[in-house]
Design an enzyme around this catalytic site. Sequence first.
Site, PDB file in Angstrom:
ATOM      1  CB  CYS A  69      -0.905   0.003   1.221  1.00 29.82           C
ATOM      2  SG  CYS A  69      -0.949  -1.553   2.095  1.00 29.82           S
ATOM      3  CG  HIS A  70       5.061   0.951   0.788  1.00 29.40           C
ATOM      4  ND1 HIS A  70       4.909  -0.379   1.100  1.00 29.40           N
ATOM      5  CD2 HIS A  70       6.060   1.033  -0.111  1.00 29.40           C
ATOM      6  CE1 HIS A  70       5.837  -1.057   0.417  1.00 29.40           C
ATOM      7  NE2 HIS A  70       6.540  -0.237  -0.328  1.00 29.40           N
TER       8      HIS A  70
END
Length: 117
Positions: A63-64
């Site tokens: 998700c980063h």
Amino acid sequence: MPKAQRPKPNAGSFRIRVLAVVRRIPPGRVATYGDVAALAGRPRAWRAVGNIMRDCHDPATPCHRVVGAAGALGGYGGGVQLKRERLRAEGIEVGAARIRRFPEIRWTPKKTSGFRL
DNA sequence: CGTGTGACTCAGT
DNA sequence: GACTGAGCCACAC
């Protein structure tokens, strides 16, 4: 084919689709919520994408690597600062709250790439 | 089944 | 470049 094949709008599937797209993001690259949403089949669902990411605590889902438009970090579960460091660890130049060379590291898959869900 | 919320985005100022 | 307002979608309650 007169009928355009469209992803089944099965409720709940959208979340899985988004996660699948995010997982396809190669290291050292980033994608915007809008891009992920479009790849998921709903180019106007960036709002939902953000919500999904928030609930996504999957280690297999980077998700980063998902950032906002113009390279804005947006947010991150645990602290945007952590996200910033994570991106930097991938070799991405990150400013105070924004990614540098964004158009360069922006992961933009092509249809001819054979990417299909 | 209606309401609220959010890791958003765009355009205008 | 930064801020504001308005629009948008999916999900949880």
